[in-house]
Design a protein around this motif. Structure first.
Motif, PDB file in Angstrom:
ATOM      1  N   ILE A   1      53.592  56.513 -88.441  1.00 49.46           N
ATOM      2  CA  ILE A   1      53.945  57.350 -87.299  1.00 49.46           C
ATOM      3  C   ILE A   1      55.445  57.632 -87.362  1.00 49.46           C
ATOM      4  N   GLU A   2      55.798  58.902 -87.366  1.00 55.06           N
ATOM      5  CA  GLU A   2      57.211  59.299 -87.388  1.00 55.06           C
ATOM      6  C   GLU A   2      57.501  60.106 -86.126  1.00 55.06           C
ATOM      7  N   THR A   3      58.507  59.688 -85.382  1.00 57.18           N
ATOM      8  CA  THR A   3      58.817  60.324 -84.107  1.00 57.18           C
ATOM      9  C   THR A   3      60.259  60.808 -84.087  1.00 57.18           C
ATOM     10  N   GLU A   4      60.587  61.595 -83.084  1.00 58.71           N
ATOM     11  CA  GLU A   4      61.983  61.913 -82.826  1.00 58.71           C
ATOM     12  C   GLU A   4      62.691  60.652 -82.324  1.00 58.71           C
ATOM     13  N   GLY A   5      64.007  60.610 -82.497  1.00 57.83           N
ATOM     14  CA  GLY A   5      64.761  59.496 -81.923  1.00 57.83           C
ATOM     15  C   GLY A   5      65.292  58.538 -82.957  1.00 57.83           C
ATOM     16  N   GLY A   6      65.963  57.499 -82.452  1.00 55.80           N
ATOM     17  CA  GLY A   6      66.637  56.539 -83.316  1.00 55.80           C
ATOM     18  C   GLY A   6      66.116  55.127 -83.123  1.00 55.80           C
ATOM     19  N   HIS A   7      67.047  54.189 -83.026  1.00 56.00           N
ATOM     20  CA  HIS A   7      66.723  52.762 -82.980  1.00 56.00           C
ATOM     21  C   HIS A   7      66.858  52.298 -81.532  1.00 56.00           C
ATOM     22  N   THR A   8      65.880  52.670 -80.692  1.00 59.64           N
ATOM     23  CA  THR A   8      66.049  52.526 -79.253  1.00 59.64           C
ATOM     24  C   THR A   8      64.776  52.031 -78.576  1.00 59.64           C
ATOM     25  N   TRP A   9      64.980  51.433 -77.395  1.00 61.25           N
ATOM     26  CA  TRP A   9      63.867  50.836 -76.664  1.00 61.25           C
ATOM     27  C   TRP A   9      62.857  51.861 -76.169  1.00 61.25           C
ATOM     28  N   ASP A  10      63.273  53.086 -75.918  1.00 59.08           N
ATOM     29  CA  ASP A  10      62.285  54.065 -75.452  1.00 59.08           C
ATOM     30  C   ASP A  10      61.195  54.265 -76.502  1.00 59.08           C
ATOM     31  N   LEU A  11      61.562  54.214 -77.777  1.00 61.39           N
ATOM     32  CA  LEU A  11      60.558  54.330 -78.841  1.00 61.39           C
ATOM     33  C   LEU A  11      59.707  53.070 -78.930  1.00 61.39           C
ATOM     34  N   TRP A  12      60.327  51.906 -78.843  1.00 61.35           N
ATOM     35  CA  TRP A  12      59.574  50.658 -79.046  1.00 61.35           C
ATOM     36  C   TRP A  12      58.572  50.417 -77.933  1.00 61.35           C
ATOM     37  N   ARG A  13      58.921  50.759 -76.693  1.00 62.45           N
ATOM     38  CA  ARG A  13      57.930  50.671 -75.619  1.00 62.45           C
ATOM     39  C   ARG A  13      56.754  51.604 -75.902  1.00 62.45           C
ATOM     40  N   ASN A  14      57.079  52.806 -76.354  1.00 62.64           N
ATOM     41  CA  ASN A  14      56.044  53.788 -76.671  1.00 62.64           C
ATOM     42  C   ASN A  14      55.168  53.292 -77.818  1.00 62.64           C
ATOM     43  N   TYR A  15      55.804  52.763 -78.864  1.00 65.03           N
ATOM     44  CA  TYR A  15      55.032  52.258 -80.000  1.00 65.03           C
ATOM     45  C   TYR A  15      54.085  51.135 -79.562  1.00 65.03           C
ATOM     46  N   LEU A  16      54.576  50.233 -78.723  1.00 66.76           N
ATOM     47  CA  LEU A  16      53.721  49.146 -78.254  1.00 66.76           C
ATOM     48  C   LEU A  16      52.521  49.697 -77.498  1.00 66.76           C
ATOM     49  N   SER A  17      52.757  50.684 -76.644  1.00 69.67           N
ATOM     50  CA  SER A  17      51.663  51.236 -75.841  1.00 69.67           C
ATOM     51  C   SER A  17      50.619  51.937 -76.717  1.00 69.67           C
ATOM     52  N   GLN A  18      51.018  52.421 -77.880  1.00 75.67           N
ATOM     53  CA  GLN A  18      50.051  52.995 -78.817  1.00 75.67           C
ATOM     54  C   GLN A  18      49.349  51.907 -79.629  1.00 75.67           C
ATOM     55  N   PHE A  19      50.126  50.968 -80.119  1.00 70.88           N
ATOM     56  CA  PHE A  19      49.602  49.970 -81.042  1.00 70.88           C
ATOM     57  C   PHE A  19      48.528  49.097 -80.406  1.00 70.88           C
ATOM     58  N   VAL A  20      48.741  48.659 -79.161  1.00 71.85           N
ATOM     59  CA  VAL A  20      47.791  47.715 -78.560  1.00 71.85           C
ATOM     60  C   VAL A  20      46.425  48.353 -78.308  1.00 71.85           C
ATOM     61  N   THR A  21      46.376  49.678 -78.214  1.00 72.15           N
ATOM     62  CA  THR A  21      45.078  50.339 -78.020  1.00 72.15           C
ATOM     63  C   THR A  21      44.242  50.340 -79.300  1.00 72.15           C
ATOM     64  N   LEU A  22      44.847  49.978 -80.427  1.00 71.16           N
ATOM     65  CA  LEU A  22      44.146  50.002 -81.715  1.00 71.16           C
ATOM     66  C   LEU A  22      43.650  48.626 -82.127  1.00 71.16           C
ATOM     67  N   LEU A  23      43.917  47.602 -81.318  1.00 68.07           N
ATOM     68  CA  LEU A  23      43.663  46.233 -81.729  1.00 68.07           C
ATOM     69  C   LEU A  23      42.283  45.742 -81.326  1.00 68.07           C
ATOM     70  N   PHE A  24      41.719  44.946 -82.187  1.00 64.67           N
ATOM     71  CA  PHE A  24      40.542  44.115 -81.950  1.00 64.67           C
ATOM     72  C   PHE A  24      39.306  44.957 -81.621  1.00 64.67           C
TER      73      PHE A  24
ATOM     74  N   GLY B   1      56.376  57.112 -68.229  1.00 65.30           N
ATOM     75  CA  GLY B   1      57.067  56.182 -67.343  1.00 65.30           C
ATOM     76  C   GLY B   1      56.129  55.407 -66.436  1.00 65.30           C
ATOM     77  N   ASP B   2      54.959  55.960 -66.138  1.00 61.74           N
ATOM     78  CA  ASP B   2      54.007  55.259 -65.273  1.00 61.74           C
ATOM     79  C   ASP B   2      53.509  53.963 -65.909  1.00 61.74           C
ATOM     80  N   LEU B   3      53.542  53.887 -67.250  1.00 59.67           N
ATOM     81  CA  LEU B   3      53.135  52.659 -67.938  1.00 59.67           C
ATOM     82  C   LEU B   3      54.135  51.533 -67.737  1.00 59.67           C
ATOM     83  N   TYR B   4      55.368  51.871 -67.329  1.00 57.10           N
ATOM     84  CA  TYR B   4      56.419  50.874 -67.234  1.00 57.10           C
ATOM     85  C   TYR B   4      56.697  50.441 -65.798  1.00 57.10           C
ATOM     86  N   ALA B   5      55.976  51.015 -64.856  1.00 57.19           N
ATOM     87  CA  ALA B   5      56.125  50.655 -63.446  1.00 57.19           C
ATOM     88  C   ALA B   5      54.940  49.793 -63.022  1.00 57.19           C
ATOM     89  N   VAL B   6      55.180  48.901 -62.090  1.00 57.57           N
ATOM     90  CA  VAL B   6      54.088  48.074 -61.569  1.00 57.57           C
ATOM     91  C   VAL B   6      53.104  48.967 -60.828  1.00 57.57           C
TER      92      VAL B   6
END
Length: 390
Positions: free
Chosen positions: A367-390, A131-136
């Motif tokens: 990557i396979e996680t618990e959960g369904g088709h929800t924003w909590d997963l997509w925020r998490n996926y973004l926070s993982q994916f961008v660390t792998l770029l460039f 949650g700290d990643l989602y707060a200013v």
């Protein structure tokens, strides 16, 4: 005369009682706080509804029955205040709303709201982890701009959202670009509101876990100029089933977006400095844009993606999938990243697609996680994916 005086006195007394009642209500409301994130990560909710017969709380931390979380009942005290305290919650961002005697309401004590398609929710953040990643946070901040570009392919002026990292305005360097696409019913604002992209990027860049990059978030609803309320004309209602959805226009006109960005921003235009990713429908678009333009993107991210076109006639652009994937493989790329929850309704589609990629010899990370088709997963996926770029 006595009758008039008596009548006037009655009116004054009535008005005074109404004012007293209103003041009491405001006083009661002012004393309440909701939500309160407690030190043990439980969360307390309160709402003043003295005439209500039932108040239900529905939040994204609750167990789900199909798509919807199972509600819990709040308890009423003698002053008409309904309340509930959750169990300890994992650190994350959560959305919620009330049902008061069958009427859907946002929390009147919480000014923090977000729109998801046509519904508005309150949100809260439980700190101490993800949650700290989602707060200013107190880190250098990037900038967010809404830009309009000409789209000859749709014969419209269209809007997109662009994040530039801290220091962009004073720097002379060129930056890599991530094109980040929303899901069905979303728009160019989805990834910055529900997705918390600005907060995620600011924090990960400040930590040194992600490289400074520009993030471009276009509107994938090709019949829209911009998000509801931001386009010229009457205020239109948000919706899911929009014209020109997943029928090829997004894929064929996407070079217009790249051209606009590269003409107006200091970007590194090499293939190795471009990434594309998206959730659900945006994952579908990322898959097909990257294979149809195989010399364009070196990093591809599919978050809970739809894979195959909608039922009915299949546009020619979605045919010959295997041939274009083989061309993409031969052209090369650095990362093909797929993530999905075990309970996602698109899970079987993704399983079929993974098998197809393997049969064609295309390398990918899954990557396979618990959960369904929800924003909590997509925020998490973004926070993982961008660390792998460039």
């Amino acid at each position: 005369m006595k009758a008039i005086i008596k009548s006037a006195a009655t009116i004054i007394a009535l008005v005074a009682s109404i004012n007293l009642s209103a003041q009491e209500s405001l006083w009661n409301q002012a004393e309440l706080q909701s939500p309160i994130v407690n030190e043990d990560n439980t969360v307390s909710f309160q709402i003043f509804a003295p005439k209500a017969q039932e108040v239900l709380l529905i939040g994204t931390w609750m167990p789900r029955e199909d798509w919807a979380p199972e509600p819990v009942s709040l308890q009423r005290d003698s002053n008409g205040v309904w309340s509930h305290t959750t169990k300890a919650l994992a650190s994350d961002l959560y959305t919620y709303h009330y049902m008061v005697d069958g009427l859907r309401l946002c929390d009147p004590l919480n000014p923090y709201v977000v729109r998801d398609v046509s519904s508005v929710f309150n949100y809260l953040i439980v700190p101490g982890g993800q949650g700290d990643l989602y707060a200013v946070q107190d880190v250098p901040h990037g900038s967010l701009s809404y830009r309009w570009y000409s789209s000859p392919g749709t014969q419209q002026e269209r809007r997109l959202t662009i994040y530039t990292p801290a220091g962009y305005e004073t720097s002379t360097q060129s930056y890599p670009v991530l094109y980040l696409l929303h899901g069905m019913g979303g728009d160019e604002t989805a990834w910055t509101t529900l997705g918390r992209t600005v907060e995620i990027m600011d924090i990960l860049i400040a930590r040194g876990e992600a490289k400074p990059m520009i993030v471009v978030m276009p509107n994938g609803n090709m019949s829209q100029q911009a998000a509801p309320g931001s386009a010229p004309g009457v205020l239109s209602a948000p919706g899911m089933d929009l014209p020109l959805t997943m029928e090829g226009t997004m894929e064929t006109t996407f070079p217009e977006i790249i051209e606009f960005v590269e003409q107006n921003y200091r970007v590194n235009a090499e293939k190795g400095q471009r990434a594309i990713a998206g959730l659900s429908m945006g994952g579908f678009h990322s898959l097909h844009i990257s294979r149809l333009h195989p010399h364009t993107f070196d990093y591809i991210g599919l978050f809970s993606p739809a894979i195959y076109p909608l039922a009915g006639s299949i546009p020619e652009i979605y045919m010959n999938l295997d041939d274009s994937l083989s061309a993409q493989k031969n052209n090369g790329y650095s990362l093909y990243w797929i993530a999905i929850g075990k309970n996602d309704f698109l899970f079987d589609q993704v399983a079929r697609y993974r098998a197809n990629l393997s049969s064609l010899g295309l390398p990918f990370t899954y990557i396979e996680t618990e959960g369904g088709h929800t924003w909590d997963l997509w925020r998490n996926y973004l926070s993982q994916f961008v660390t792998l770029l460039f």
